[in-house]
Design a protein around this motif. Sequence first.
Motif, PDB file in Angstrom:
ATOM      1  N   GLU A  75      41.316  24.756  40.715  1.00 45.31           N
ATOM      2  CA  GLU A  75      41.175  24.502  39.282  1.00 45.31           C
ATOM      3  C   GLU A  75      40.559  25.732  38.622  1.00 45.31           C
ATOM      4  O   GLU A  75      39.769  26.452  39.215  1.00 45.31           O
ATOM      5  N   GLY A  76      40.902  25.944  37.357  1.00 48.11           N
ATOM      6  CA  GLY A  76      40.333  27.080  36.647  1.00 48.11           C
ATOM      7  C   GLY A  76      41.146  28.337  36.884  1.00 48.11           C
ATOM      8  O   GLY A  76      42.184  28.345  37.545  1.00 48.11           O
ATOM      9  N   GLY A  77      40.669  29.431  36.306  1.00 43.34           N
ATOM     10  CA  GLY A  77      41.414  30.676  36.389  1.00 43.34           C
ATOM     11  C   GLY A  77      40.619  31.815  36.990  1.00 43.34           C
ATOM     12  O   GLY A  77      39.959  31.658  38.017  1.00 43.34           O
ATOM     13  N   LEU A  78      40.651  32.939  36.304  1.00 47.25           N
ATOM     14  CA  LEU A  78      40.018  34.153  36.821  1.00 47.25           C
ATOM     15  C   LEU A  78      39.445  34.940  35.646  1.00 47.25           C
ATOM     16  O   LEU A  78      40.074  35.043  34.591  1.00 47.25           O
ATOM     17  N   SER A  79      38.248  35.451  35.811  1.00 45.56           N
ATOM     18  CA  SER A  79      37.609  36.223  34.741  1.00 45.56           C
ATOM     19  C   SER A  79      37.181  37.578  35.258  1.00 45.56           C
ATOM     20  O   SER A  79      37.046  37.804  36.460  1.00 45.56           O
ATOM     21  N   GLY A  80      36.970  38.483  34.325  1.00 44.87           N
ATOM     22  CA  GLY A  80      36.560  39.828  34.715  1.00 44.87           C
ATOM     23  C   GLY A  80      36.176  40.656  33.520  1.00 44.87           C
ATOM     24  O   GLY A  80      35.718  40.144  32.487  1.00 44.87           O
ATOM     25  N   ARG A  81      36.392  41.964  33.646  1.00 46.46           N
ATOM     26  CA  ARG A  81      36.012  42.887  32.587  1.00 46.46           C
ATOM     27  C   ARG A  81      36.935  44.094  32.643  1.00 46.46           C
ATOM     28  O   ARG A  81      37.338  44.535  33.717  1.00 46.46           O
ATOM     29  N   VAL A  82      37.283  44.613  31.479  1.00 41.85           N
ATOM     30  CA  VAL A  82      38.098  45.825  31.402  1.00 41.85           C
ATOM     31  C   VAL A  82      37.275  46.930  30.754  1.00 41.85           C
ATOM     32  O   VAL A  82      36.476  46.673  29.844  1.00 41.85           O
ATOM     33  N   ARG A  83      37.455  48.145  31.233  1.00 42.72           N
ATOM     34  CA  ARG A  83      36.736  49.305  30.682  1.00 42.72           C
ATOM     35  C   ARG A  83      37.732  50.195  29.948  1.00 42.72           C
ATOM     36  O   ARG A  83      38.572  50.862  30.567  1.00 42.72           O
ATOM     37  N   LEU A  84      37.642  50.186  28.618  1.00 40.39           N
ATOM     38  CA  LEU A  84      38.540  50.983  27.797  1.00 40.39           C
ATOM     39  C   LEU A  84      37.909  52.330  27.477  1.00 40.39           C
ATOM     40  O   LEU A  84      36.771  52.397  27.009  1.00 40.39           O
ATOM     41  N   MET A 107      49.525  24.951  35.743  1.00 39.78           N
ATOM     42  CA  MET A 107      48.439  25.521  36.541  1.00 39.78           C
ATOM     43  C   MET A 107      48.994  26.140  37.810  1.00 39.78           C
ATOM     44  O   MET A 107      49.723  25.495  38.558  1.00 39.78           O
ATOM     45  N   MET A 108      48.639  27.395  38.043  1.00 37.13           N
ATOM     46  CA  MET A 108      49.098  28.108  39.230  1.00 37.13           C
ATOM     47  C   MET A 108      48.264  27.698  40.443  1.00 37.13           C
ATOM     48  O   MET A 108      47.103  27.289  40.317  1.00 37.13           O
ATOM     49  N   PRO A 109      48.850  27.801  41.644  1.00 38.49           N
ATOM     50  CA  PRO A 109      48.118  27.407  42.853  1.00 38.49           C
ATOM     51  C   PRO A 109      46.974  28.360  43.193  1.00 38.49           C
ATOM     52  O   PRO A 109      46.907  29.486  42.678  1.00 38.49           O
ATOM     53  N   GLU A 110      46.104  27.901  44.053  1.00 39.28           N
ATOM     54  CA  GLU A 110      44.984  28.722  44.521  1.00 39.28           C
ATOM     55  C   GLU A 110      45.502  29.970  45.230  1.00 39.28           C
ATOM     56  O   GLU A 110      46.532  29.938  45.905  1.00 39.28           O
ATOM     57  N   GLY A 111      44.791  31.072  45.074  1.00 38.74           N
ATOM     58  CA  GLY A 111      45.183  32.298  45.757  1.00 38.74           C
ATOM     59  C   GLY A 111      44.739  33.544  45.017  1.00 38.74           C
ATOM     60  O   GLY A 111      44.003  33.475  44.029  1.00 38.74           O
ATOM     61  N   GLN A 112      45.188  34.686  45.493  1.00 41.90           N
ATOM     62  CA  GLN A 112      44.842  35.962  44.886  1.00 41.90           C
ATOM     63  C   GLN A 112      45.786  36.272  43.723  1.00 41.90           C
ATOM     64  O   GLN A 112      46.991  36.054  43.816  1.00 41.90           O
ATOM     65  N   TYR A 113      45.186  36.795  42.654  1.00 45.13           N
ATOM     66  CA  TYR A 113      45.967  37.221  41.493  1.00 45.13           C
ATOM     67  C   TYR A 113      45.365  38.531  40.978  1.00 45.13           C
ATOM     68  O   TYR A 113      44.171  38.799  41.150  1.00 45.13           O
ATOM     69  N   THR A 114      46.214  39.331  40.360  1.00 42.55           N
ATOM     70  CA  THR A 114      45.788  40.635  39.861  1.00 42.55           C
ATOM     71  C   THR A 114      45.858  40.680  38.341  1.00 42.55           C
ATOM     72  O   THR A 114      46.848  40.234  37.747  1.00 42.55           O
ATOM     73  N   LEU A 115      44.799  41.209  37.723  1.00 42.38           N
ATOM     74  CA  LEU A 115      44.743  41.370  36.272  1.00 42.38           C
ATOM     75  C   LEU A 115      44.929  42.857  35.940  1.00 42.38           C
ATOM     76  O   LEU A 115      44.208  43.701  36.453  1.00 42.38           O
ATOM     77  N   ARG A 116      45.919  43.126  35.091  1.00 41.49           N
ATOM     78  CA  ARG A 116      46.180  44.505  34.686  1.00 41.49           C
ATOM     79  C   ARG A 116      46.136  44.586  33.163  1.00 41.49           C
ATOM     80  O   ARG A 116      46.790  43.801  32.477  1.00 41.49           O
ATOM     81  N   VAL A 117      45.352  45.552  32.662  1.00 42.46           N
ATOM     82  CA  VAL A 117      45.220  45.728  31.208  1.00 42.46           C
ATOM     83  C   VAL A 117      45.770  47.098  30.828  1.00 42.46           C
ATOM     84  O   VAL A 117      45.464  48.109  31.462  1.00 42.46           O
ATOM     85  N   SER A 118      46.566  47.114  29.773  1.00 41.12           N
ATOM     86  CA  SER A 118      47.171  48.365  29.320  1.00 41.12           C
ATOM     87  C   SER A 118      47.259  48.372  27.796  1.00 41.12           C
ATOM     88  O   SER A 118      47.034  47.349  27.132  1.00 41.12           O
ATOM     89  N   GLY A 119      47.615  49.524  27.252  1.00 42.40           N
ATOM     90  CA  GLY A 119      47.783  49.669  25.811  1.00 42.40           C
ATOM     91  C   GLY A 119      48.544  50.933  25.506  1.00 42.40           C
ATOM     92  O   GLY A 119      48.685  51.823  26.356  1.00 42.40           O
ATOM     93  N   LEU A 120      49.053  51.039  24.297  1.00 38.92           N
ATOM     94  CA  LEU A 120      49.806  52.218  23.881  1.00 38.92           C
ATOM     95  C   LEU A 120      48.861  53.274  23.319  1.00 38.92           C
ATOM     96  O   LEU A 120      48.064  53.010  22.417  1.00 38.92           O
ATOM     97  N   VAL A 121      48.975  54.482  23.867  1.00 35.95           N
ATOM     98  CA  VAL A 121      48.185  55.622  23.394  1.00 35.95           C
ATOM     99  C   VAL A 121      49.147  56.784  23.182  1.00 35.95           C
ATOM    100  O   VAL A 121      49.734  57.302  24.141  1.00 35.95           O
ATOM    101  N   GLY A 122      49.333  57.162  21.933  1.00 31.18           N
ATOM    102  CA  GLY A 122      50.263  58.246  21.641  1.00 31.18           C
ATOM    103  C   GLY A 122      51.690  57.914  22.029  1.00 31.18           C
ATOM    104  O   GLY A 122      52.446  58.797  22.445  1.00 31.18           O
TER     105      GLY A 122
END
Length: 241
Positions: free
Chosen positions: A120-129, A174-189
């Motif tokens: 149950e629940g998801g995944l939390s974290g932090r991104v460094r911009l 709801m997705m099953p239990e397991g490993q998931y990857t969070l990727r953050v991106s944005g447009l620069v120039g």
Amino acid sequence: MSSINGAGSNNLSYLDQLKSMQEKKVQEEQKTTGQNQLKQEDFLSLLTKQLSQQDPFEPVGNDKMIAQMASFATVDGINQMNEQFGLLNTAMTSNQALQASTLVGQDVLVPSSTGMKATEGGLSGRVRLTNSLDQAMMRVETPQGELVRTINLGAKGAGDHDIEWDGKNEQGKMMPEGQYTLRVSGLVGGETQNYDVFTHANVNSVVMGQGDGQVLLNLAGLDKQFNLADVLQVGKAQAKG
């Protein structure tokens, strides 16, 4: 049996003769015992032998004797200092491990874009911009790189920002239990730029390093061990979005 000659003999100084004797003794010990260090008793034995076999008409001068004694004292002092540093390092490592043991069962923020999702629940974290973005985007992927969900994070300024995924896919399932990857991106120039992501994980156990003074953490659902110094935050995994 080898001996140490008096001053002027064989054109070698007393220190050179001592050094030669030491090297021969080390070679003999390596052949028989594998040891490659001389103890304080060995130095004193060499000095005693030198004094007993010196030329009575040309005895060792006081300045040379003092210099040799100072050399012995320096070597012995360095050896004792190394032993003390070794004991201090062991004590500090043990103290770190004891302090780190209080982290067992708690959530920590570590430099890993991959985290463990519970049933149950998801995944939390932090991104460094490193720069401001008009629109930051987060992708949630499986370990195989399959896209689970895309989340619009909106405009973000440079710095650290909390991020969170509720554990559901694009269809709201709801997705099953397991490993998931969070990727953050944005447009620069006009080009896509990816940013460092940190995720929360629960500490399973603490491991002392192999004599290197490091304290490692085993985290739930992750195969990689993390150094205690890599932990950015200790506490319940709560993201503000």
